[in-house]
Design an enzyme around this catalytic site. Sequence first.
Site, PDB file in Angstrom:
ATOM      1  N   PHE A   1     -21.325 -76.393  -8.230  1.00  0.00           N
ATOM      2  CA  PHE A   1     -22.742 -76.176  -7.914  1.00  0.00           C
ATOM      3  C   PHE A   1     -23.617 -77.246  -8.548  1.00  0.00           C
ATOM      4  O   PHE A   1     -24.556 -77.736  -7.942  1.00  0.00           O
ATOM      5  CB  PHE A   1     -23.215 -74.820  -8.449  1.00  0.00           C
ATOM      6  CG  PHE A   1     -22.780 -73.665  -7.618  1.00  0.00           C
ATOM      7  CD1 PHE A   1     -22.403 -73.825  -6.302  1.00  0.00           C
ATOM      8  CD2 PHE A   1     -22.751 -72.399  -8.167  1.00  0.00           C
ATOM      9  CE1 PHE A   1     -22.002 -72.748  -5.534  1.00  0.00           C
ATOM     10  CE2 PHE A   1     -22.353 -71.308  -7.407  1.00  0.00           C
ATOM     11  CZ  PHE A   1     -21.971 -71.489  -6.089  1.00  0.00           C
TER      12      PHE A   1
ATOM     13  N   GLU B   1     -31.383 -62.851  -6.934  1.00  0.00           N
ATOM     14  CA  GLU B   1     -31.108 -63.509  -5.655  1.00  0.00           C
ATOM     15  C   GLU B   1     -29.693 -63.221  -5.169  1.00  0.00           C
ATOM     16  O   GLU B   1     -28.744 -63.236  -5.951  1.00  0.00           O
ATOM     17  CB  GLU B   1     -31.283 -65.027  -5.818  1.00  0.00           C
ATOM     18  CG  GLU B   1     -31.046 -65.802  -4.538  1.00  0.00           C
ATOM     19  CD  GLU B   1     -31.345 -67.276  -4.710  1.00  0.00           C
ATOM     20  OE1 GLU B   1     -32.529 -67.601  -4.973  1.00  0.00           O
ATOM     21  OE2 GLU B   1     -30.420 -68.090  -4.594  1.00  0.00           O
TER      22      GLU B   1
ATOM     23  N   HIS C   1     -35.468 -65.018 -13.035  1.00  0.00           N
ATOM     24  CA  HIS C   1     -34.934 -64.847 -11.677  1.00  0.00           C
ATOM     25  C   HIS C   1     -33.434 -65.152 -11.740  1.00  0.00           C
ATOM     26  O   HIS C   1     -33.035 -66.279 -12.019  1.00  0.00           O
ATOM     27  CB  HIS C   1     -35.642 -65.822 -10.722  1.00  0.00           C
ATOM     28  CG  HIS C   1     -35.193 -65.716  -9.297  1.00  0.00           C
ATOM     29  ND1 HIS C   1     -35.616 -64.709  -8.455  1.00  0.00           N
ATOM     30  CD2 HIS C   1     -34.362 -66.497  -8.551  1.00  0.00           C
ATOM     31  CE1 HIS C   1     -35.064 -64.874  -7.251  1.00  0.00           C
ATOM     32  NE2 HIS C   1     -34.299 -65.947  -7.286  1.00  0.00           N
TER      33      HIS C   1
END
Length: 279
Positions: free
Chosen positions: A210, A12, A260
Amino acid sequence: MNATSRFPLSIEFFPPKTPEGVEKLRAVRQQLYVLKPEFCSVTFGAGGSTQEGTFNTVRDILAEGVSAASHFSCIGATKATVRVQLATLKAMGVKRLVALRGDLPSGYGAGGEFQYASDLVAFIRAETGDDFHIEVAAYPEIHPQAKSPASDLQAFAAKVKAGANSAITQYFYNSDAYFRFVEEADALGLTVPVVPGIMPITSSTQLMRFSDASGAEIPRWIRLRLQSFGDDTASIKAFGLDVVTDLCEQLRAGGAPGLHFYAMNQSVATLEICRRMGL
């Protein structure tokens, strides 16, 4: 050993905001393409604020001969705007979408014609049939706004029943949370692949920021170890590589269908983790 070497990976990116960022990301992508990702996804800002940047980055990836998935958030969107965006993406040759509710831009009421990601998935299916492979989000450590673990699982079930093909998880550092989520989803008959989202650790301040924002848990032992390194970035990166590689090995050994990587528009950590895993 060949099966192992083709363990599915995806990566990503986020849309760069400057011409320099665009060039830098182009170079980073070339470095990461040696991993032969199944696809690369591109995020979408709050309320679609980065839509143009997202679509431009998706276009670049497709032009480089790699499958690209556009993130697609529906907060504040209308059926008419979504219809136009779907037509644009289809014309670009996009075959995969990551359908999300999305975060509210600050100062906005909910607005829009879609309340949940499952509404968006159902609409995309109704409008475009099987033109797109639809990915949705999964939260092994439970969505920060969920009322309960059970309601969070029901929200995931609604997305799958609306027509999602597969899911990508929020990042986590505790493989038990992932395996439990998959088990509970299986028990409800939700058999779509749930791919773990992996966040390499390269900076402790960024990771803390985050995680506070997304509700992802940093296990206490990792947090304390990172704090103990202070500003020693080399030690933080070395420790991060060990921790995340170990996590990825546990996930692969436990039967995860792929990985991912949230690459944060960087290549070094993702490449090293994959090298250590023999990918």
